[in-house]
Design a protein around this motif. Structure first.
Motif, PDB file in Angstrom:
ATOM      1  N   LEU A   1     -18.002  51.786  35.169  1.00 58.99           N
ATOM      2  CA  LEU A   1     -17.237  50.583  34.865  1.00 58.99           C
ATOM      3  C   LEU A   1     -16.590  50.717  33.500  1.00 58.99           C
ATOM      4  N   ASN A   2     -15.395  50.142  33.406  1.00 61.92           N
ATOM      5  CA  ASN A   2     -14.631  50.125  32.176  1.00 61.92           C
ATOM      6  C   ASN A   2     -14.193  51.516  31.723  1.00 61.92           C
ATOM      7  N   GLN A   3     -13.945  52.388  32.675  1.00 67.57           N
ATOM      8  CA  GLN A   3     -13.417  53.678  32.266  1.00 67.57           C
ATOM      9  C   GLN A   3     -11.894  53.619  32.334  1.00 67.57           C
TER      10      GLN A   3
ATOM     11  N   SER B   1      -8.392  54.987  33.424  1.00 69.60           N
ATOM     12  CA  SER B   1      -8.061  55.735  34.636  1.00 69.60           C
ATOM     13  C   SER B   1      -7.539  57.131  34.336  1.00 69.60           C
TER      14      SER B   1
ATOM     15  N   ASP C   1     -11.989  51.664  28.454  1.00 69.98           N
ATOM     16  CA  ASP C   1     -10.689  51.033  28.636  1.00 69.98           C
ATOM     17  C   ASP C   1     -10.561  49.730  27.861  1.00 69.98           C
ATOM     18  N   ALA C   2     -11.093  48.643  28.398  1.00 70.68           N
ATOM     19  CA  ALA C   2     -10.851  47.340  27.786  1.00 70.68           C
ATOM     20  C   ALA C   2     -11.591  47.178  26.454  1.00 70.68           C
ATOM     21  N   ASP C   3     -12.799  47.678  26.391  1.00 64.81           N
ATOM     22  CA  ASP C   3     -13.483  47.666  25.092  1.00 64.81           C
ATOM     23  C   ASP C   3     -14.340  48.918  24.990  1.00 64.81           C
TER      24      ASP C   3
ATOM     25  N   GLN D   1     -17.504  49.545  25.529  1.00 63.86           N
ATOM     26  CA  GLN D   1     -18.709  49.744  26.321  1.00 63.86           C
ATOM     27  C   GLN D   1     -18.396  50.487  27.616  1.00 63.86           C
TER      28      GLN D   1
ATOM     29  N   HIS E   1     -26.268  49.047  41.092  1.00 63.09           N
ATOM     30  CA  HIS E   1     -25.125  48.149  40.915  1.00 63.09           C
ATOM     31  C   HIS E   1     -25.280  47.151  39.788  1.00 63.09           C
TER      32      HIS E   1
ATOM     33  N   PHE F   1     -21.932  44.544  33.534  1.00 62.38           N
ATOM     34  CA  PHE F   1     -22.065  44.305  32.091  1.00 62.38           C
ATOM     35  C   PHE F   1     -22.807  43.015  31.821  1.00 62.38           C
ATOM     36  N   SER F   2     -22.747  42.074  32.762  1.00 60.65           N
ATOM     37  CA  SER F   2     -23.373  40.782  32.515  1.00 60.65           C
ATOM     38  C   SER F   2     -24.882  40.856  32.637  1.00 60.65           C
ATOM     39  N   ASN F   3     -25.404  41.812  33.402  1.00 54.40           N
ATOM     40  CA  ASN F   3     -26.862  41.813  33.529  1.00 54.40           C
ATOM     41  C   ASN F   3     -27.533  42.996  32.841  1.00 54.40           C
TER      42      ASN F   3
ATOM     43  N   GLU G   1     -12.353  50.702  19.110  1.00 54.59           N
ATOM     44  CA  GLU G   1     -12.130  50.034  20.385  1.00 54.59           C
ATOM     45  C   GLU G   1     -12.427  50.926  21.584  1.00 54.59           C
TER      46      GLU G   1
ATOM     47  N   LYS H   1      -9.477  40.505  30.264  1.00 56.78           N
ATOM     48  CA  LYS H   1     -10.154  41.734  29.832  1.00 56.78           C
ATOM     49  C   LYS H   1     -11.502  41.870  30.526  1.00 56.78           C
TER      50      LYS H   1
ATOM     51  N   LYS I   1     -11.031  43.057  33.962  1.00 57.69           N
ATOM     52  CA  LYS I   1     -10.690  44.481  34.029  1.00 57.69           C
ATOM     53  C   LYS I   1     -11.927  45.327  33.800  1.00 57.69           C
ATOM     54  N   LYS I   2     -12.751  44.872  32.871  1.00 60.87           N
ATOM     55  CA  LYS I   2     -13.952  45.637  32.548  1.00 60.87           C
ATOM     56  C   LYS I   2     -14.863  45.745  33.766  1.00 60.87           C
ATOM     57  N   ASN I   3     -14.886  44.692  34.568  1.00 57.25           N
ATOM     58  CA  ASN I   3     -15.738  44.712  35.747  1.00 57.25           C
ATOM     59  C   ASN I   3     -15.000  45.155  36.987  1.00 57.25           C
TER      60      ASN I   3
END
Lengths: 177, 394
Positions: A29-31, A33, A56-58, A60, A97, A100-102, A149, B130, B133-135
């Protein structure tokens, strides 16, 4: 390359777990492309210093690696640049699975704060007892060395042994690479 | 055909009472939602779609992602309009619903209908984008209805934050004569789904353009694909049969004025054509021919022409024809009528005249006519000669 590896030689019965990775289930996730996970994991790509895994976005990254058989994880190698390489790395065994939230919902099986030596190739020995029966590994890269970043990872290598067969003769010794 | 779980966020705020789109903005939106659900479930049977409303008392999930189209359509009934849309909360709840989807292999997608003004800050929306996108959640935004200060700008910023390699889209639909759903059909929200989605979109667009509320044959291929397919196949079969019949009629009349030689020539042609097809087809045809050879001579010509025409196109048809002809052969009176007609010179020449490429004054045609008049005996002899020849050919 070989000098660095012999300098970081580990126990003789540990094997590069690259062969046991189930590539069909690998996720990141968040790689970015243009700089995806195989750049850091796959044989050949990970040796190339020009090819990195980038976020990518941040900063992590959440990497999910399932295995084709149950393994024991002994140590990992995470290589990157001085500034943009990862710093805090949390490992979760057998959690499918994750998002980032968990990541903060349950404690990691192990946490590693990477030093500059580690980024140059020194393996990080993990808490072996926690990784005795690993079907899948989740690597959560929380931040990087300089707080930028984008986190850039050049290589990720996993060392350990399989559970079913620990035939010493069949294992490839690390020094032979 | 990409495997996807979609959450559709519906705007059911007070702004949707406006009638500038279709019957009302809300109705137009509901139609568009129905269309999207149909397209998603058709493009891949394992796709799931869920629906939530963003206004009213608060964000409410009407149905969690499911592949049951009926359930989705049912929950659209009895929706009330009121309150104000909460875009940020809506998207976040949608993301949560997708996170708990049953099949983790599905890609996550959110489709937002933004019809009322957006009261959130651009910054907030960008942060939400964002996080999406991250998820690896893709977002489609349908911008319609109210267009006030900065709404378009904010939505574009949201899209830019989410977009990863053009997988997310935004569509701006101004009020106009076309229905909301029709305009949506041509957008990447539908066509971006791949072959399945675009196929559905193309057929729906064609139907819509034709002004028909249903689809061809009056059957919705989505609701009943087997019936639609069966109707289409029978239509084509009928067309093919009609073409065959028309061809047969034309060939029949053209063959009637030609003499025994030509007939035999055609028969050998047909026999050789039969030979070029599959073996069993050829055998069937030759058998049929042989059987027809044994019939009384008066009914010969008709049977042979029928057989040769039909057999080249459809052996089952040939068999059926042959059976029916055998039956009718027993009724000799009709056959004798036919042969009388054939013998009638004037009738034949009138037929000749009506045919496009044939000149009655052509010497070869006249020769044929002459030979036709002295039918029966010599023809029968020639045909019986043909029969053993073709037996050999087998």
């Amino acid at each position: 390359m070989s000098a660095a590896e012999s300098a970081t030689a580990i126990h003789r019965n540990q094997v590069d777990l690259l062969d046991f990775i189930d590539w069909s289930g690998v996720e990141c996730l968040n790689q970015s492309s243009s700089h995806p996970l195989p750049n850091a994991l796959k044989q050949g790509y990970r040796e190339d210093e020009g090819l990195n895994l980038e976020s990518d976005a941040d900063e992590q990254l959440l990497i999910y690696i399932p295995f084709t058989q149950v393994i024991k994880l002994h140590s990992i190698v995470v290589m990157g640049s001085e500034e943009d390489g990862p710093k805090t790395v949390k490992l979760f065994a057998n959690r499918e699975h994750m998002g980032f939230s968990n990541v903060s919902d349950f404690p990691p099986s192990d946490t590693a704060v990477l030093s500059q030596d580690n980024l140059k190739g020194k393996p990080v020995v993990v808490k072996y007892v926690k990784f005795q029966n690993v079907r899948s590994l989740t690597i959560f890269i929380e931040d990087n060395q300089s707080g930028s970043e984008i986190t850039k990872v050049q290589k990720i290598a996993l060392y350990g042994s399989t559970v079913e067969t620990t035939d010493m003769k069949g294992l490839k010794k690390i020094e032979d690479h | 055909m990409v495997l996807e779980a979609t959450m559709i966020c519906i705007d059911n705020s007070e702004w949707m009472r406006n009638g500038d789109y279709g019957p009302s903005r809300f109705q137009a939106q509901a139609d568009a939602v129905n269309l999207i659900c149909g397209a998603k479930t058709q493009s891949n049977p394992e796709n799931t779609v869920g629906v939530l409303t963003m206004a009213g008392k608060g964000v409410r999930v009407l149905v969690t992602p499911t592949s049951d189209l009926g359930k989705i359509l049912a929950c659209m009934h009895g929706l009330e309009i009121g309150g104000e849309m909460n875009l940020a909360a809506g998207i976040q709840v949608a993301q949560l619903a997708l996170k708990h989807r049953q099949n983790k292999k599905q890609q996550q997608r959110i489709i937002v209908f933004a019809g009322s003004p957006v009261k959130h800050e651009k910054k907030t929306l960008e942060m939400i984008g964002k996080k999406l996108k991250k998820n690896s959640v893709t977002l489609d935004i349908v911008n319609f209805g109210e267009d006030d200060e900065g709404k378009t700008e904010k939505l574009e910023a949201l899209l830019a934050a989410v977009n990863n390699n053009d997988t997310s889209h935004i569509v701006h639909i101004p009020a106009g004569p076309n229905a909301l759903s029709d305009v949506l059909l041509s957008t990447p929200i539908f066509t971006g789904d791949g072959e399945g989605g675009s196929g559905f979109a193309a057929s729906a667009a064609a139907a819509a353009a034709g002004g028909i509320s249903g689809f061809e044959f009056g059957v919705d291929p989505n609701l009943d694909p087997e019936l639609a397919l069966a109707l289409r196949v029978s239509m084509e079969e009928e067309r093919a049969r009609q073409e065959a019949a028309a061809k047969k009629a034309a060939e029949e009349s053209s063959k009637q004025e030609k003499g025994g030689e030509e007939q035999d020539a055609t028969m050998t042609e047909c026999a050789s054509e039969g030979a070029s097809e599959a073996d069993n087809k050829k055998n069937e045809f030759l058998q049929a021919l042989a059987m027809s050879m044994d019939e009384p001579a008066s009914s010969h010509d008709l049977q042979d022409t029928e057989m040769s025409d039909a057999a080249t196109e459809d052996p089952e048809l040939a068999l059926a024809l042959q059976l029916s002809v055998q039956d009718s052969a027993k009724d000799s009176s009709s056959q004798s009528d036919m042969s009388k007609l054939l013998a009638d010179q004037s009738f034949v020449s009138s037929i000749l005249a009506s045919l496009p490429g044939v000149d009655p004054n052509d010497p070869s045609v006249k020769e044929v006519l002459a030979s036709m008049q002295s039918q029966s005996e010599p023809q029968q002899k020639q045909d019986e000669d043909k029969a053993p020849k073709e037996e050999d050919k087998k």
